[in-house]
Design a protein around this motif. Structure first.
Motif, PDB file in Angstrom:
ATOM      1  N   MET A   1       0.843  -1.179   0.000  1.00 42.80           N
ATOM      2  CA  MET A   1       0.000   0.000   0.000  1.00 42.80           C
ATOM      3  C   MET A   1       0.887   1.241   0.000  1.00 42.80           C
ATOM      4  O   MET A   1       1.905   1.287   0.686  1.00 42.80           O
ATOM      5  CB  MET A   1      -0.904   0.000   1.239  1.00 42.80           C
ATOM      6  CG  MET A   1      -1.717   1.246   1.375  1.00 42.80           C
ATOM      7  SD  MET A   1      -3.041   1.248   2.620  1.00 42.80           S
ATOM      8  CE  MET A   1      -2.225   0.788   4.110  1.00 42.80           C
ATOM      9  N   GLU A   2       0.499   2.239  -0.776  1.00 39.36           N
ATOM     10  CA  GLU A   2       1.181   3.526  -0.805  1.00 39.36           C
ATOM     11  C   GLU A   2       0.171   4.621  -0.514  1.00 39.36           C
ATOM     12  O   GLU A   2      -0.910   4.647  -1.107  1.00 39.36           O
ATOM     13  CB  GLU A   2       1.834   3.753  -2.165  1.00 39.36           C
ATOM     14  CG  GLU A   2       2.554   5.087  -2.235  1.00 39.36           C
ATOM     15  CD  GLU A   2       3.301   5.278  -3.554  1.00 39.36           C
ATOM     16  OE1 GLU A   2       4.222   4.502  -3.828  1.00 39.36           O
ATOM     17  OE2 GLU A   2       2.936   6.210  -4.290  1.00 39.36           O
ATOM     18  N   LEU A   3       0.508   5.502   0.421  1.00 36.84           N
ATOM     19  CA  LEU A   3      -0.350   6.624   0.797  1.00 36.84           C
ATOM     20  C   LEU A   3       0.347   7.905   0.359  1.00 36.84           C
ATOM     21  O   LEU A   3       1.529   8.108   0.665  1.00 36.84           O
ATOM     22  CB  LEU A   3      -0.578   6.641   2.303  1.00 36.84           C
ATOM     23  CG  LEU A   3      -1.122   5.358   2.918  1.00 36.84           C
ATOM     24  CD1 LEU A   3      -1.088   5.430   4.438  1.00 36.84           C
ATOM     25  CD2 LEU A   3      -2.532   5.095   2.416  1.00 36.84           C
ATOM     26  N   THR A   4      -0.369   8.771  -0.356  1.00 39.01           N
ATOM     27  CA  THR A   4       0.223  10.011  -0.849  1.00 39.01           C
ATOM     28  C   THR A   4      -0.744  11.167  -0.656  1.00 39.01           C
ATOM     29  O   THR A   4      -1.960  10.972  -0.541  1.00 39.01           O
ATOM     30  CB  THR A   4       0.586   9.912  -2.344  1.00 39.01           C
ATOM     31  OG1 THR A   4      -0.618   9.647  -3.088  1.00 39.01           O
ATOM     32  CG2 THR A   4       1.602   8.821  -2.615  1.00 39.01           C
ATOM     33  N   GLY A   5      -0.211  12.366  -0.646  1.00 38.56           N
ATOM     34  CA  GLY A   5      -1.045  13.558  -0.542  1.00 38.56           C
ATOM     35  C   GLY A   5      -0.224  14.749  -0.118  1.00 38.56           C
ATOM     36  O   GLY A   5       0.991  14.801  -0.313  1.00 38.56           O
ATOM     37  N   THR A   6      -0.930  15.707   0.503  1.00 38.33           N
ATOM     38  CA  THR A   6      -0.329  16.968   0.917  1.00 38.33           C
ATOM     39  C   THR A   6      -0.750  17.281   2.338  1.00 38.33           C
ATOM     40  O   THR A   6      -1.868  16.977   2.741  1.00 38.33           O
ATOM     41  CB  THR A   6      -0.787  18.110  -0.020  1.00 38.33           C
ATOM     42  OG1 THR A   6      -0.404  17.780  -1.357  1.00 38.33           O
ATOM     43  CG2 THR A   6      -0.181  19.447   0.360  1.00 38.33           C
ATOM     44  N   PHE A   7       0.160  17.888   3.096  1.00 39.60           N
ATOM     45  CA  PHE A   7      -0.246  18.456   4.378  1.00 39.60           C
ATOM     46  C   PHE A   7       0.094  19.933   4.388  1.00 39.60           C
ATOM     47  O   PHE A   7       0.943  20.404   3.631  1.00 39.60           O
ATOM     48  CB  PHE A   7       0.360  17.722   5.582  1.00 39.60           C
ATOM     49  CG  PHE A   7       1.845  17.870   5.763  1.00 39.60           C
ATOM     50  CD1 PHE A   7       2.390  19.020   6.335  1.00 39.60           C
ATOM     51  CD2 PHE A   7       2.701  16.854   5.401  1.00 39.60           C
ATOM     52  CE1 PHE A   7       3.754  19.151   6.516  1.00 39.60           C
ATOM     53  CE2 PHE A   7       4.060  16.961   5.582  1.00 39.60           C
ATOM     54  CZ  PHE A   7       4.592  18.121   6.142  1.00 39.60           C
ATOM     55  N   GLU A   8      -0.604  20.668   5.248  1.00 36.41           N
ATOM     56  CA  GLU A   8      -0.377  22.098   5.401  1.00 36.41           C
ATOM     57  C   GLU A   8      -0.189  22.413   6.878  1.00 36.41           C
ATOM     58  O   GLU A   8      -0.966  21.954   7.720  1.00 36.41           O
ATOM     59  CB  GLU A   8      -1.557  22.889   4.852  1.00 36.41           C
ATOM     60  CG  GLU A   8      -1.389  24.378   4.969  1.00 36.41           C
ATOM     61  CD  GLU A   8      -2.512  25.157   4.299  1.00 36.41           C
ATOM     62  OE1 GLU A   8      -2.418  26.395   4.306  1.00 36.41           O
ATOM     63  OE2 GLU A   8      -3.455  24.545   3.791  1.00 36.41           O
ATOM     64  N   ILE A   9       0.824  23.198   7.194  1.00 35.38           N
ATOM     65  CA  ILE A   9       1.039  23.647   8.561  1.00 35.38           C
ATOM     66  C   ILE A   9      -0.023  24.686   8.887  1.00 35.38           C
ATOM     67  O   ILE A   9      -0.187  25.677   8.165  1.00 35.38           O
ATOM     68  CB  ILE A   9       2.445  24.249   8.726  1.00 35.38           C
ATOM     69  CG1 ILE A   9       3.502  23.171   8.490  1.00 35.38           C
ATOM     70  CG2 ILE A   9       2.601  24.892  10.103  1.00 35.38           C
ATOM     71  CD1 ILE A   9       4.924  23.694   8.397  1.00 35.38           C
ATOM     72  N   THR A  10      -0.773  24.450   9.967  1.00 40.45           N
ATOM     73  CA  THR A  10      -1.811  25.400  10.381  1.00 40.45           C
ATOM     74  C   THR A  10      -1.380  26.215  11.602  1.00 40.45           C
ATOM     75  O   THR A  10      -1.974  27.249  11.889  1.00 40.45           O
ATOM     76  CB  THR A  10      -3.137  24.673  10.671  1.00 40.45           C
ATOM     77  OG1 THR A  10      -2.919  23.682  11.682  1.00 40.45           O
ATOM     78  CG2 THR A  10      -3.673  24.005   9.407  1.00 40.45           C
ATOM     79  N   SER A  11      -0.357  25.743  12.320  1.00 38.08           N
ATOM     80  CA  SER A  11       0.175  26.479  13.470  1.00 38.08           C
ATOM     81  C   SER A  11       1.617  26.051  13.705  1.00 38.08           C
ATOM     82  O   SER A  11       1.924  24.853  13.631  1.00 38.08           O
ATOM     83  CB  SER A  11      -0.667  26.192  14.713  1.00 38.08           C
ATOM     84  OG  SER A  11      -0.079  26.755  15.872  1.00 38.08           O
TER      85      SER A  11
ATOM     86  N   TYR B   1      -4.082  17.337   6.900  1.00 41.61           N
ATOM     87  CA  TYR B   1      -3.734  16.388   5.835  1.00 41.61           C
ATOM     88  C   TYR B   1      -4.876  16.204   4.844  1.00 41.61           C
ATOM     89  O   TYR B   1      -6.043  16.138   5.240  1.00 41.61           O
ATOM     90  CB  TYR B   1      -3.401  15.022   6.432  1.00 41.61           C
ATOM     91  CG  TYR B   1      -2.001  14.922   6.971  1.00 41.61           C
ATOM     92  CD1 TYR B   1      -0.999  14.305   6.237  1.00 41.61           C
ATOM     93  CD2 TYR B   1      -1.669  15.454   8.210  1.00 41.61           C
ATOM     94  CE1 TYR B   1       0.298  14.211   6.724  1.00 41.61           C
ATOM     95  CE2 TYR B   1      -0.379  15.373   8.703  1.00 41.61           C
ATOM     96  CZ  TYR B   1       0.599  14.751   7.961  1.00 41.61           C
ATOM     97  OH  TYR B   1       1.873  14.671   8.436  1.00 41.61           O
ATOM     98  N   THR B   2      -4.504  16.085   3.552  1.00 39.29           N
ATOM     99  CA  THR B   2      -5.448  15.705   2.494  1.00 39.29           C
ATOM    100  C   THR B   2      -4.772  14.638   1.636  1.00 39.29           C
ATOM    101  O   THR B   2      -3.565  14.467   1.669  1.00 39.29           O
ATOM    102  CB  THR B   2      -5.837  16.907   1.612  1.00 39.29           C
ATOM    103  OG1 THR B   2      -4.662  17.458   1.025  1.00 39.29           O
ATOM    104  CG2 THR B   2      -6.571  17.971   2.412  1.00 39.29           C
ATOM    105  N   GLY B   3      -5.574  13.930   0.860  1.00 44.10           N
ATOM    106  CA  GLY B   3      -5.056  12.854   0.004  1.00 44.10           C
ATOM    107  C   GLY B   3      -5.476  11.510   0.568  1.00 44.10           C
ATOM    108  O   GLY B   3      -6.590  11.358   1.063  1.00 44.10           O
ATOM    109  N   SER B   4      -4.577  10.535   0.523  1.00 46.66           N
ATOM    110  CA  SER B   4      -4.877   9.210   1.070  1.00 46.66           C
ATOM    111  C   SER B   4      -5.175   9.288   2.557  1.00 46.66           C
ATOM    112  O   SER B   4      -5.961   8.498   3.086  1.00 46.66           O
ATOM    113  CB  SER B   4      -3.699   8.260   0.858  1.00 46.66           C
ATOM    114  OG  SER B   4      -3.392   8.114  -0.508  1.00 46.66           O
ATOM    115  N   LEU B   5      -4.529  10.241   3.243  1.00 48.06           N
ATOM    116  CA  LEU B   5      -4.785  10.504   4.653  1.00 48.06           C
ATOM    117  C   LEU B   5      -5.569  11.796   4.757  1.00 48.06           C
ATOM    118  O   LEU B   5      -5.226  12.787   4.124  1.00 48.06           O
ATOM    119  CB  LEU B   5      -3.471  10.656   5.423  1.00 48.06           C
ATOM    120  CG  LEU B   5      -2.473   9.518   5.332  1.00 48.06           C
ATOM    121  CD1 LEU B   5      -1.188   9.884   6.070  1.00 48.06           C
ATOM    122  CD2 LEU B   5      -3.070   8.249   5.911  1.00 48.06           C
ATOM    123  N   SER B   6      -6.613  11.790   5.570  1.00 45.81           N
ATOM    124  CA  SER B   6      -7.420  12.987   5.760  1.00 45.81           C
ATOM    125  C   SER B   6      -7.568  13.217   7.254  1.00 45.81           C
ATOM    126  O   SER B   6      -8.005  12.328   7.978  1.00 45.81           O
ATOM    127  CB  SER B   6      -8.790  12.786   5.105  1.00 45.81           C
ATOM    128  OG  SER B   6      -9.616  13.903   5.344  1.00 45.81           O
TER     129      SER B   6
END
Length: 128
Positions: free
Chosen positions: A1-11, A35-40
Motif C-alpha cells: 500500500m502507498e499513501l500520498t497527498g499533501t499536508f499544510e502547517i496550520t500552526s 492532511y489531504t489525500g490518502s490521509l485525511s
C-alpha cells in the motif's frame, strides 16, 4: 500500500531553548498540520531543532495524527521524524511507530518535502 497527498502547517509555535557560544541554537517547535489525500485529518507534533549559524537545521520529532485513511476508518498514527531544513526546504524521513487500529501500518516508512505556503507532499509506503 502507498499513501500520498499533501499536508499544510496550520500552526507553528517555536521557542529557543538554548543558544550556544558558537552561534548555533537549540529550539522546540509545537506544530499543527492538516492532511489531504490518502490521509485525511489533523496532526500535532513536537520538533526538537538544532540550527547552525546560517539558519539551516536538523530536527527530530514525534507526530500524532488523527486520520481517516482512504475514506475507510478512523485511525491514530504516531510518526517518528528525522529531517533537515536547508536553504528554505524542509525534508523528513519518518516511520510509523504506533497505530491505534491497523497494527500492520507499524514500520511503514515515509518522506516529505516542503513546498510553498507551508505545504508539503508526503508519501508513505509499506514493506515490499
Amino acid at each position: 500500500m502507498e499513501l500520498t497527498g499533501t499536508f499544510e502547517i496550520t500552526s507553528w509555535q517555536e521557542s529557543v531553548e538554548k543558544e550556544l557560544a558558537n552561534g548555533t541554537k537549540l529550539s522546540r517547535a509545537n506544530v499543527r498540520q492538516s492532511y489531504t489525500g490518502s490521509l485525511s485529518g489533523e496532526s500535532e507534533l513536537t520538533y526538537q531543532l538544532c540550527y547552525d549559524t546560517s539558519g539551516n537545521a536538523d530536527f527530530v520529532g514525534f507526530e500524532e495524527m488523527l486520520l481517516t485513511i482512504v475514506f475507510t476508518f478512523l485511525e491514530v498514527i504516531v510518526l517518528q521524524h528525522n529531517g533537515c531544513f536547508n536553504n528554505g526546504i524542509a525534508t523528513s524521513k519518518f516511520t510509523v511507530v504506533e497505530s491505534s487500529h491497523d497494527k500492520t501500518l507499524i514500520g511503514y516508512e515515509g518522506f516529505f518535502r516542503s513546498k510553498e505556503n507551508g505545504q508539503a507532499d508526503y508519501q508513505i509506503k509499506g514493506p515490499l
